[in-house]
Design an enzyme around this catalytic site. Structure first.
Site, PDB file in Angstrom:
ATOM      1  N   THR A  18     -12.620  34.895   5.391  1.00  0.00           N
ATOM      2  CA  THR A  18     -12.143  35.095   6.759  1.00  0.00           C
ATOM      3  C   THR A  18     -11.569  36.500   6.930  1.00  0.00           C
ATOM      4  OG1 THR A  18     -11.511  32.757   6.725  1.00  0.00           O
ATOM      5  CG2 THR A  18     -10.734  34.062   8.581  1.00  0.00           C
ATOM      6  N   ARG A  22     -10.583  37.795  -1.423  1.00  0.00           N
ATOM      7  CA  ARG A  22      -9.322  37.332  -2.014  1.00  0.00           C
ATOM      8  C   ARG A  22      -9.594  36.539  -3.278  1.00  0.00           C
ATOM      9  NH1 ARG A  22      -5.634  35.568   3.196  1.00  0.00           N
ATOM     10  NH2 ARG A  22      -6.174  37.455   4.344  1.00  0.00           N
ATOM     11  N   SER A 113      -2.563  38.850   2.245  1.00  0.00           N
ATOM     12  CA  SER A 113      -1.856  38.350   3.425  1.00  0.00           C
ATOM     13  C   SER A 113      -0.814  37.280   3.120  1.00  0.00           C
ATOM     14  CB  SER A 113      -2.893  37.852   4.424  1.00  0.00           C
ATOM     15  OG  SER A 113      -2.295  37.574   5.640  1.00  0.00           O
ATOM     16  N   LYS A 126      -9.507  44.389   1.904  1.00  0.00           N
ATOM     17  CA  LYS A 126     -10.330  44.287   3.111  1.00  0.00           C
ATOM     18  C   LYS A 126     -10.623  45.671   3.659  1.00  0.00           C
ATOM     19  CE  LYS A 126      -6.431  43.195   6.103  1.00  0.00           C
ATOM     20  NZ  LYS A 126      -5.955  42.478   7.259  1.00  0.00           N
ATOM     21  N   ASP A 279       1.247  40.842   4.908  1.00  0.00           N
ATOM     22  CA  ASP A 279       0.753  42.134   5.384  1.00  0.00           C
ATOM     23  C   ASP A 279       1.180  42.454   6.814  1.00  0.00           C
ATOM     24  OD1 ASP A 279      -0.886  40.070   6.294  1.00  0.00           O
ATOM     25  OD2 ASP A 279      -2.645  41.363   6.434  1.00  0.00           O
ATOM     26  N   ARG A 282       1.088  38.486  10.952  1.00  0.00           N
ATOM     27  CA  ARG A 282       1.425  37.192  11.570  1.00  0.00           C
ATOM     28  C   ARG A 282       2.834  37.206  12.135  1.00  0.00           C
ATOM     29  NH1 ARG A 282      -1.259  32.190   8.359  1.00  0.00           N
ATOM     30  NH2 ARG A 282      -3.224  33.202   7.867  1.00  0.00           N
ATOM     31  N   THR A 344     -12.654  31.504  13.941  1.00  0.00           N
ATOM     32  CA  THR A 344     -11.428  31.898  13.243  1.00  0.00           C
ATOM     33  C   THR A 344     -11.604  33.253  12.561  1.00  0.00           C
ATOM     34  OG1 THR A 344     -10.777  29.622  12.880  1.00  0.00           O
ATOM     35  CG2 THR A 344      -9.948  31.235  11.311  1.00  0.00           C
ATOM     36  N   GLU A 363      -4.405  33.487  17.613  1.00  0.00           N
ATOM     37  CA  GLU A 363      -4.887  32.403  16.766  1.00  0.00           C
ATOM     38  C   GLU A 363      -3.753  31.428  16.505  1.00  0.00           C
ATOM     39  OE1 GLU A 363      -8.085  33.364  13.730  1.00  0.00           O
ATOM     40  OE2 GLU A 363      -6.678  34.990  13.428  1.00  0.00           O
ATOM     41  N   GLU A 364      -4.109  30.186  16.302  1.00  0.00           N
ATOM     42  CA  GLU A 364      -3.097  29.147  16.050  1.00  0.00           C
ATOM     43  C   GLU A 364      -2.323  29.399  14.753  1.00  0.00           C
ATOM     44  OE1 GLU A 364      -3.572  27.182  13.168  1.00  0.00           O
ATOM     45  OE2 GLU A 364      -5.401  28.359  12.896  1.00  0.00           O
ATOM     46  N   SER A 365      -2.891  30.234  13.879  1.00  0.00           N
ATOM     47  CA  SER A 365      -2.293  30.486  12.576  1.00  0.00           C
ATOM     48  C   SER A 365      -1.229  31.581  12.638  1.00  0.00           C
ATOM     49  CB  SER A 365      -3.391  30.893  11.600  1.00  0.00           C
ATOM     50  OG  SER A 365      -4.106  32.004  12.124  1.00  0.00           O
ATOM     51  N   ARG A 496      -8.764  22.166   6.727  1.00  0.00           N
ATOM     52  CA  ARG A 496      -7.818  22.250   7.840  1.00  0.00           C
ATOM     53  C   ARG A 496      -8.270  21.299   8.946  1.00  0.00           C
ATOM     54  NH1 ARG A 496      -4.989  26.565   6.074  1.00  0.00           N
ATOM     55  NH2 ARG A 496      -5.981  28.578   5.677  1.00  0.00           N
TER      56      ARG A 496
HETATM   57  C1  VG1 Z   1      -6.585  31.880   7.995  1.00  0.00           C
HETATM   58  C2  VG1 Z   1      -6.270  31.539   9.436  1.00  0.00           C
HETATM   59  C3  VG1 Z   1      -6.967  32.507  10.369  1.00  0.00           C
HETATM   60  C4  VG1 Z   1      -6.565  33.940  10.005  1.00  0.00           C
HETATM   61  C5  VG1 Z   1      -6.851  34.196   8.551  1.00  0.00           C
HETATM   62  C6  VG1 Z   1      -6.387  35.555   8.089  1.00  0.00           C
HETATM   63  O1  VG1 Z   1      -7.969  31.766   7.763  1.00  0.00           O
HETATM   64  O2  VG1 Z   1      -6.654  30.221   9.718  1.00  0.00           O
HETATM   65  O3  VG1 Z   1      -6.638  32.193  11.693  1.00  0.00           O
HETATM   66  O4  VG1 Z   1      -7.267  34.863  10.792  1.00  0.00           O
HETATM   67  O5  VG1 Z   1      -6.192  33.219   7.739  1.00  0.00           O
HETATM   68  O6  VG1 Z   1      -5.041  35.724   8.341  1.00  0.00           O
HETATM   69  P1  VG1 Z   1      -8.617  30.480   7.044  1.00  0.00           P
HETATM   70  O7  VG1 Z   1     -10.064  30.808   6.903  1.00  0.00           O
HETATM   71  O8  VG1 Z   1      -7.898  30.286   5.768  1.00  0.00           O
HETATM   72  O9  VG1 Z   1      -8.355  29.336   7.973  1.00  0.00           O
HETATM   73  V1  VG1 Z   1      -4.126  36.608   7.263  1.00  0.00           V
HETATM   74  O10 VG1 Z   1      -2.668  36.926   8.046  1.00  0.00           O
HETATM   75  O11 VG1 Z   1      -4.152  35.627   5.952  1.00  0.00           O
HETATM   76  O12 VG1 Z   1      -5.038  37.992   7.038  1.00  0.00           O
HETATM   77 CO    CO Z   2      -1.695  38.433   7.272  1.00  0.00          CO
END
Ligand code: VG1
Ligand code: CO
Length: 543
Positions: A18, A22, A113, A126, A279, A282, A344, A363-365, A496
């Site tokens: 995403t 990582r 992150s 990234k 990072d 969020r 996402t 985003e919800e996250s 999720r």
């Molecule tokens: C998660 C979140 C997504 C966000 C991503 C990167 O991804 O759900 O909304 O953009 O982390 O955020 P995933 O694929 O694990 O659901 V960050 O702040 O970790 O760069």
């Molecule tokens: Co982050």
């Protein structure tokens, strides 16, 4: 001093997820693992000779080692200027700003992150493109393809570079610039918001706490919230970035930022509480006695953005990731502006922002941001909240409840099942997809399903198609369940499940979220069997 070409053998597991690549630190510590990936990035890019590359990271374990490799490889590959955040520190939104401000070719952010850090924690790399945003899928897939066949990398042969002293040095044909990671970002924030109004509010007795979680936002929050806005010393806590984040998970949610949550629910609560992640992209927003879900926060910020200088002429449109609640949709409808639903991950917002279709994304996250950069931006969200509070002179609670009264409330929760056996998770999703066509019209746990699909995104700007972005199940009466696999985890699979239900009736806006959503949660279990198949009694994390 010269460019050396080193033979290497490829790894087969370097597919960015995403948000970048990582892996566990020991995986990154394998011979040439980081070098292979970095060279694969450079190999698929064109036209960067003599151009600028922005470099930084969130300060986690292995950051400094990889920064050295990265600088030397960027020199050897022909970049003209490599700009590095002092001490290797640079938040994701600040990196995005630097790329844009200095018209760089792109940037590399070393971060995993919100994932835990330290010797046995996670590490990540990234790549961001010239608009300041994460590389689009086309590029990340090309990097992956390249990494599977790579046979050599180039590195400039020189002693380690001093990344702690601000200044410019000529190394080989390139200039290496060490810069203050906070200065340009803080200046940008001062341009967007009414710092005088926020300062006056704080002077008038408004109290706040910002938890930097020993991650990258510490220096930024200290400078902006305490030094420039006058919050008393001690308002920003855990502000020293540590390689292991003090042993904590730098994920600003109700589980990992529990201390902040408990404080905000106590009678010692300040007016406003916030936190950011590893990072700095969020944000967690908690008012005295009220947690603001990220989905609600997006909707509320969009509805009030016109109150602050940067957005005084209104916003063009809103974009949200598909699993994010529909709360923002009603704001867009009321404002008569465009609403976009993307997969996402922040990389999908870039085209919409560049084409000026949207101003605010979320985003919800816990990610929210605007067109000022091309990444989500934790401190920006905090400052937008503070600016709105300074103008409206109401509490967070009053603003949130007022918003629900006007627009209705979307009850929302996310249930994560972490470290599930990857094969079990994959089979669960495959089986679920196979049943999608037969679901509409059936009734599960007393709830009638109206629609079910596997989300595919058609980018309206470049017309690319991204398939299999999450299973969506819609229920009569406005309920929705979404299920997808995480693309940021590093061990096993994370499932999720996102659950939401709309409630228009104001007299029902103060119910318990989990209870209100219980019937949908049970329906989701009956359909997907996550608990049963993963042999868990419940989710690992509820947010
Ligand atoms: C998660 C979140 C997504 C966000 C991503 C990167 O991804 O759900 O909304 O953009 O982390 O955020 P995933 O694929 O694990 O659901 V960050 O702040 O970790 O760069
Ligand atoms: Co982050």
């Amino acid at each position: 001093m010269s460019v050396r070409t080193i033979a290497t053998t490829p790894y087969q597991d370097q597919r960015p997820g995403t948000s970048g690549l990582r892996k566990k630190v020991p995986v990154f510590q394998q011979p040439n693992y980081a070098e292979n990936f970095i060279q694969s990035v450079f190999d698929v890019l064109e036209g960067f000779a003599g151009k600028t590359l922005i470099v930084g990271g969130d300060g986690r374990f292995y950051n400094r080692e990889v920064i050295q490799k990265l600088i030397k490889m960027a020199i050897a590959n022909g970049f003209g200027r490599i700009m590095v955040g002092q001490g290797g520190i640079l938040s994701t939104p600040a990196a995005s700003n630097m790329i844009r401000q200095y018209k760089a070719f792109g940037g590399v952010v070393l971060s995993a992150s919100h994932n835990p850090g330290g010797e046995h924690g996670d590490f990540g790399i990234k790549f961001n493109v010239a608009n300041g945003g994460p590389a689009p899928e086309k590029i990340t897939e090309a990097i992956y393809a390249r990494s599977k066949v790579i046979s050599e990398y180039r590195i400039f042969d020189t002693a380690d570079i001093d990344i702690d002293t601000i200044g410019t040095k000529k190394i080989g044909d390139a200039e290496v610039v060490i810069f203050d990671p906070v200065a340009d970002y803080a200046a940008l924030m001062e341009k967007l918001f009414d710092f005088d109004a926020i300062r006056a509010m704080i002077k008038g007795g408004f109290t706040l706490r910002f938890d930097a979680m020993h991650a990258v936002t510490g220096p930024y929050a200290k400078e902006i919230l305490e030094h420039r806005l006058g919050a008393p010393e001690g308002s920003v806590v855990n502000f020293v970035p540590l390689p292991d984040f003090g042993g904590h998970h730098p994920d600003p949610n109700l589980v990992y930022a529990r201390d902040l949550y408990d404080l905000m629910m106590s009678d010692k609560a300040p007016d406003f509480g916030a936190a950011s992640d590893g990072d700095g992209d969020r944000n967690l927003i908690i008012g005295r006695g009220i947690f603001v879900t990220p989905s609600d926060s997006l909707a509320i910020l969009a509805a009030n953005a016109h109150l602050v200088p940067a957005y005084k002429d209104g916003i063009k449109g809103i974009a949200r990731s598909m699993p994010t609640s529909a709360a923002a949709d009603r704001v867009a409808e009321k404002l008569g502006i465009g609403m976009y639903e993307t997969p996402t991950g922040w990389k999908f917002f870039g085209n919409l922002l560049d084409a000026d279709k949207v101003t605010i994304c979320g985003e919800e996250s816990s990610g929210t941001s605007s067109n000022h950069v091309r990444e989500k931006d934790g401190l920006w969200a905090v400052l937008l909240w503070l600016n709105i509070l300074a103008v409206r002179k109401e509490s967070v609670k009053a603003i949130v409840e007022g918003h629900w009264a006007k627009f209705g409330r979307n009850y929302y929760t996310r249930h994560d099942y972490e470290e599930v056996d990857a094969d079990i998770a994959q089979k669960l999703v495959t089986d679920l997809r196979a049943r999608l066509a037969s679901l509409p019209g059936s009734t599960v746990n007393g709830l009638r399903i109206t629609k079910a699909d596997d989300f595919a995104y058609h980018d309206p700007i470049d017309h690319s198609v991204s398939e299999h972005q999450g299973v969506r199940i819609y229920f009569e009466g406005g309920g929705r369940v979404v299920l997808r696999l995480s693309g940021t985890g590093t061990s096993g699979a994370t499932i999720r499940i996102y659950i939401e239900r709309f409630e228009a009736d104001q007299s029902r806006h103060n119910l318990d979220t989990q209870e209100t959503l219980a019937a949908l949660i049970e329906a989701a279990e009956q359909i997907a069997e996550v608990k049963k198949r993963s042999r868990r009694s419940g989710p690992s994390v509820i947010t």
